[in-house]
Design an enzyme around this catalytic site. Structure first.
Site, short mmCIF file in Angstrom:
data_model
loop_
_atom_site.label_atom_id
_atom_site.label_comp_id
_atom_site.label_asym_id
_atom_site.label_seq_id
_atom_site.Cartn_x
_atom_site.Cartn_y
_atom_site.Cartn_z
N PRO A 18 43.43 40.37 36.81
CA PRO A 18 42.64 40.27 35.79
C PRO A 18 43.15 40.44 34.52
O PRO A 18 44.10 41.81 34.62
CB PRO A 18 41.23 40.75 36.09
CG PRO A 18 41.59 41.87 37.29
CD PRO A 18 43.04 41.60 37.68
N THR A 19 42.88 40.08 33.22
CA THR A 19 43.48 40.54 32.18
C THR A 19 42.73 40.28 30.97
O THR A 19 41.74 39.46 31.17
CB THR A 19 44.97 39.71 31.74
OG1 THR A 19 45.37 40.70 30.55
CG2 THR A 19 44.83 38.58 31.53
N TYR A 20 42.82 41.18 29.96
CA TYR A 20 41.77 40.84 28.93
C TYR A 20 42.71 41.11 27.63
O TYR A 20 43.78 41.98 27.44
CB TYR A 20 40.54 41.78 28.77
CG TYR A 20 41.07 43.01 28.74
CD1 TYR A 20 41.38 44.00 29.97
CD2 TYR A 20 40.60 43.80 27.67
CE1 TYR A 20 41.61 45.22 29.75
CE2 TYR A 20 40.68 45.40 27.42
CZ TYR A 20 41.25 45.92 28.65
OH TYR A 20 41.55 47.35 28.57
N HIS A 44 49.14 54.01 39.85
CA HIS A 44 47.93 53.70 39.09
C HIS A 44 48.27 54.15 37.68
O HIS A 44 47.49 54.97 37.14
CB HIS A 44 46.71 54.04 39.58
CG HIS A 44 45.50 53.47 39.20
ND1 HIS A 44 44.91 53.83 37.73
CD2 HIS A 44 44.81 52.27 39.33
CE1 HIS A 44 43.71 53.09 37.48
NE2 HIS A 44 43.76 52.37 38.66
N THR A 45 49.33 53.38 36.87
CA THR A 45 49.67 54.09 35.64
C THR A 45 48.47 53.39 34.57
O THR A 45 48.04 52.21 34.72
CB THR A 45 50.99 53.39 35.24
OG1 THR A 45 51.12 52.23 35.49
CG2 THR A 45 52.14 54.34 35.56
N ARG A 46 48.35 53.94 33.32
CA ARG A 46 47.46 53.43 32.47
C ARG A 46 48.28 53.59 31.20
O ARG A 46 48.84 54.69 30.78
CB ARG A 46 46.00 54.03 32.34
CG ARG A 46 45.21 54.02 33.78
CD ARG A 46 44.01 54.82 33.65
NE ARG A 46 43.59 54.74 32.31
CZ ARG A 46 42.51 53.62 32.06
NH1 ARG A 46 42.19 52.95 33.06
NH2 ARG A 46 41.91 53.61 30.74
N ARG A 90 38.41 38.50 39.37
CA ARG A 90 38.94 38.60 40.60
C ARG A 90 38.32 37.58 41.47
O ARG A 90 38.78 36.86 42.39
CB ARG A 90 38.97 39.91 41.32
CG ARG A 90 39.68 40.81 40.67
CD ARG A 90 39.87 42.20 41.41
NE ARG A 90 40.68 43.17 40.33
CZ ARG A 90 39.85 44.21 40.06
NH1 ARG A 90 38.59 44.05 39.76
NH2 ARG A 90 40.64 44.99 39.12
N ASP A 141 47.99 46.72 34.26
CA ASP A 141 48.68 48.05 33.84
C ASP A 141 49.37 48.99 34.96
O ASP A 141 50.04 49.96 34.58
CB ASP A 141 47.78 48.86 32.81
CG ASP A 141 46.70 49.18 33.53
OD1 ASP A 141 45.80 49.80 33.00
OD2 ASP A 141 46.27 48.62 34.84
N GLU A 200 35.76 48.27 45.41
CA GLU A 200 36.80 47.89 46.63
C GLU A 200 35.99 47.80 48.03
O GLU A 200 36.12 46.64 48.76
CB GLU A 200 37.69 48.72 46.78
CG GLU A 200 38.90 48.96 45.71
CD GLU A 200 38.14 49.67 44.50
OE1 GLU A 200 37.21 50.32 44.72
OE2 GLU A 200 39.00 50.06 43.42
N ASP A 234 46.34 45.08 39.14
CA ASP A 234 46.04 45.08 37.77
C ASP A 234 47.37 45.12 36.83
O ASP A 234 48.13 45.51 37.25
CB ASP A 234 45.04 46.27 37.60
CG ASP A 234 43.92 46.37 38.13
OD1 ASP A 234 43.18 47.45 38.18
OD2 ASP A 234 43.45 45.34 38.59
#
Lengths: 333, 336
Positions: free
Chosen positions: B88-90, B309-311, B167, B197, B282, B195
């Protein structure tokens, strides 16, 4: 009577010869017709195909296969023709280091003739970085130099008076000068790439043609969507489109320029200034020793396209680790 | 003398005729065979026939050496199971940068199909153009998140589950698309929710490729810890090592599991519950699909971290906003 026999004789002589000649002529033409069809296939296969959008041809199978082969060979085979891009990346230990270097390596694995000079800010080279570099298969040089404590950034805040990564970049420049001699004609480009930025593949091809110093816009710097050099109609840089101190000699981010290796070697005294550098002047401290504004080469369509983003990764909040550390410290992240 | 001459002439003629006839027959026989007529060939023709030979040789070589194909091509060949990555992206400032570096990772993985779902009422030109140039095999979808589920400006990121609708849309497309496909190979594959990112190592994709039901592995920098992971004993997952709400049915991150395509297709109703409480997204998906002892541990019995899980920080735009207030903002025609 004799006339008829004569005519018969002449016919009997001429007929087989004409048939023979016709037959030979036919067999000479058919191979020619066959090759005409093959020629088209040949040109489809061997015509220049850019890495990006594919040229539409009738024989789709060949196109797909060639594309597959390019994409999955990593790193790309070394070329004797392309100038080498020496990418200098300073790095330091923190939780996101391995992640940053992993995704940076995934980017570099697409770029032909790339030599990665990774310089750790540490007392000795760590096994995390050594193993990572070995596993990628990239052409690399692993260096290290520790920034003395009073120069290091204190705490979390980015104190602009103390430039981070300077000693590491200077070490890499020194390594280049010791490794390559001025007379050596191996073409090369030097680029300073921080480990948390984002680079498009197009950027590396743009910088490969640098003669002295080339420049381009960088996104997310200086509190703007992007900063960029100002380019006039003659294609020359005459200023800087920034808000933060646009009167700096070179108001550009570290990721916004590349230098030809020859220039680095010709001017062996040019280094990043370590002490007394005002915030934002670090790049100028090097570039003013190398080149004048007039010599700058604008890339990325006369500095109108964004090919590099100054992204920064959030510091992960490790609250649940507690004082003693909840997770096994032997597991490398 | 006339008679003798006539005789001589007659035999000459007969001889001549026989020779011609034999020559003609010989030529007719030659017609069916490959012409080795080098004396007659022009140099151009010679080059052309040599190149044709090379072309045939190279085509044979390529056919032998090609390892993978995109899905839907050559179903008869035994190929690697396809990895379907649903992302998913925004739209936000760093979107293009995130997608760029994610695509650079995905480009290395053979037999991968990227399903990119935009949180948007329509496909944006930025993502459309980006995907077209990416070089990846992809599907571009879009579905907007309803307003009450959307994070507002200033909300912390963990407040509402993000990406559930997108998703689910990816799953819906996948199920529909696979229904239309023929052949056993088209039902083989793995579904992974990535994700835009996070950071993925290339080894991760190879670990997940042979998932039979649901495979799991550690995720770095998540849950307020260096990493979260399933605990494996005797080759089976017995519990989860996590610092936050370990009582959840599946206390793992979206990036920490992959589902076999077979399982996704067999359970047409399995999807993400957008109303699930925080951290239970999940679980809302996995609960109906698998039990804990059926999980397949990967990454060396869940001892290696292959995904983080980098942001990415939100870039500071104070100066930009100040300029825009004066009407001097940067050129919006330049895509960032």
């Amino acid at each position: 009577m004799p006339k008829r026999r004569d005519i018969l004789a002449i016919v009997l002589i001429v007929l087989p010869w004409t048939l023979l000649i016709t037959v030979w002529h036919q067999s000479a033409i058919t191979p020619l017709l066959a090759t005409r069809k093959g020629e088209k296939l040949y040109t489809d296969l061997l015509c220049k195909r850019p890495a990006g959008p594919l040229v539409e041809t009738s024989n789709r199978d060949i196109v797909e296969v060639v594309r597959t082969e390019y994409v999955y060979s990593r790193p790309p085979p070394w070329s004797d023709v392309l100038p080498t891009i020496h990418v200098i990346t300073p790095t330091y230990s923190r939780p996101v280091q391995k992640a940053e270097l992993t995704r940076l390596a995934n980017t570099f694995l697409h770029v032909p003739n790339l030599h990665w000079i990774l310089v750790e800010d540490s007392q000795r080279r760590t096994s995390l970085v050594s193993h990572l570099l070995q596993d990628t298969g990239l052409n690399y040089t692993h260096l290290n130099v520790e920034t003395p404590r009073n120069y290091k950034v204190r705490g979390d805040t980015r104190d602009p008076r103390i430039p981070r990564g300077t000693m590491q970049r200077n070490l890499a420049l020194r390594w280049l000068r010791e490794t390559f001699s001025v007379n050596n004609s191996q073409p090369g480009i030097v680029y300073f790439a921080d480990d948390d930025n984002t680079y498009s593949l197009e950027l590396f091809e743009e910088m490969r043609s640098t003669r002295k110093v080339s420049v381009w816009p960088v996104a997310f710097v200086g509190g703007l969507r992007y900063e960029s050099p100002k380019v006039n109609t003659q294609g020359k840089v005459y200023g800087w489109k920034t808000v933060f101190d646009p009167h700096r000699p070179f108001a550009i981010d570290m990721a916004g320029f590349a230098v030809n290796l020859r220039l680095i070697l010709y001017k062996p005294q040019a280094y990043f200034k370590l002490r007394g550098v005002k915030g934002g002047y670090q790049e100028s401290s090097l570039l003013k020793e190398l080149v004048t504004l007039n010599d700058l080469e604008p890339k990325a369509a006369n500095c109108t396209k964004i090919l590099v983003w100054h992204t920064r990764t959030e510091k992960p909040v490790l609250v649940n680790e507690g004082k003693k550390g909840f997770t096994d410290s032997n597991v490398e992240i | 003398m006339a008679a003798r001459m006539k005789l001589k002439l007659k035999t000459v003629f007969v001889l001549y005729f026989m020779v011609s006839l034999m020559g003609l027959v010989y030529a007719l026989m030659q017609l069916g065979q490959r012409c080795d007529c080098t004396e007659h060939d022009l140099p151009k023709e010679r080059t052309i026939s040599r190149l044709r030979g090379e072309l045939h040789r190279l085509q044979e070589q390529m056919r032998k050496s090609e390892a993978t194909k995109q899905p839907q091509k050559q179903p008869a060949k035994p190929s690697l199971p396809t990895i379907f990555v649903i992302t998913p992206t925004y739209a936000r400032l760093v979107q293009k940068a995130e997608l760029t570096r994610l695509s650079q990772t995905l480009l290395h993985v053979p037999q991968l199909h990227w399903i990119l779902v935009e949180d948007s009422p329509h496909k944006t030109p930025l993502v459309t153009d980006f995907l077209a140039k990416s070089g990846l095999s992809y599907t571009h979808l879009h579905t907007p998140t309803p307003k009450d589920r959307k994070l507002q400006e200033g909300d912390p990121s963990w407040l509402k589950p993000r990406g559930a609708e997108q998703r689910n849309e990816g799953l819906r497309w996948l199920r529909e698309d696979r229904r239309a496909q023929q052949g056993a190979d088209s039902q083989q594959g793995v579904v992974y929710f990535a994700d835009d990112d996070n950071t993925y190592s290339l080894q991760l994709f190879e670990e997940m490729r042979n998932t039979q039901r649901v495979s799991v592995w550690p995720v770095g920098l998540v849950g307020g810890m260096r990493y979260e992971r399933p605990v494996v004993e005797g080759g089976k997952v017995v519990r989860f090592h996590t610092g936050w709400r370990p009582s959840r049915p599946f206390p793992l991150d979206m990036a920490g599991f992959a589902v076999s395509l077979r399982l996704v297709l067999d359970n047409q109703d399995a999807c993400f519950d957008g109303d699930a409480p925080m951290g239970f997204l999940e679980s809302s998906f996995l609960q109906g699909l698998v039990t804990m002892d059926e999980l397949e541990p990967k990454a060396d019995n869940c001892s290696k971290v292959l995904v983080w899980h980098t942001r990415t920080e939100k870039p500071k735009m104070k100066r930009e906003e100040a300029l825009q207030a004066q009407g001097l903002g940067s050129d919006t025609a330049v895509e960032v």
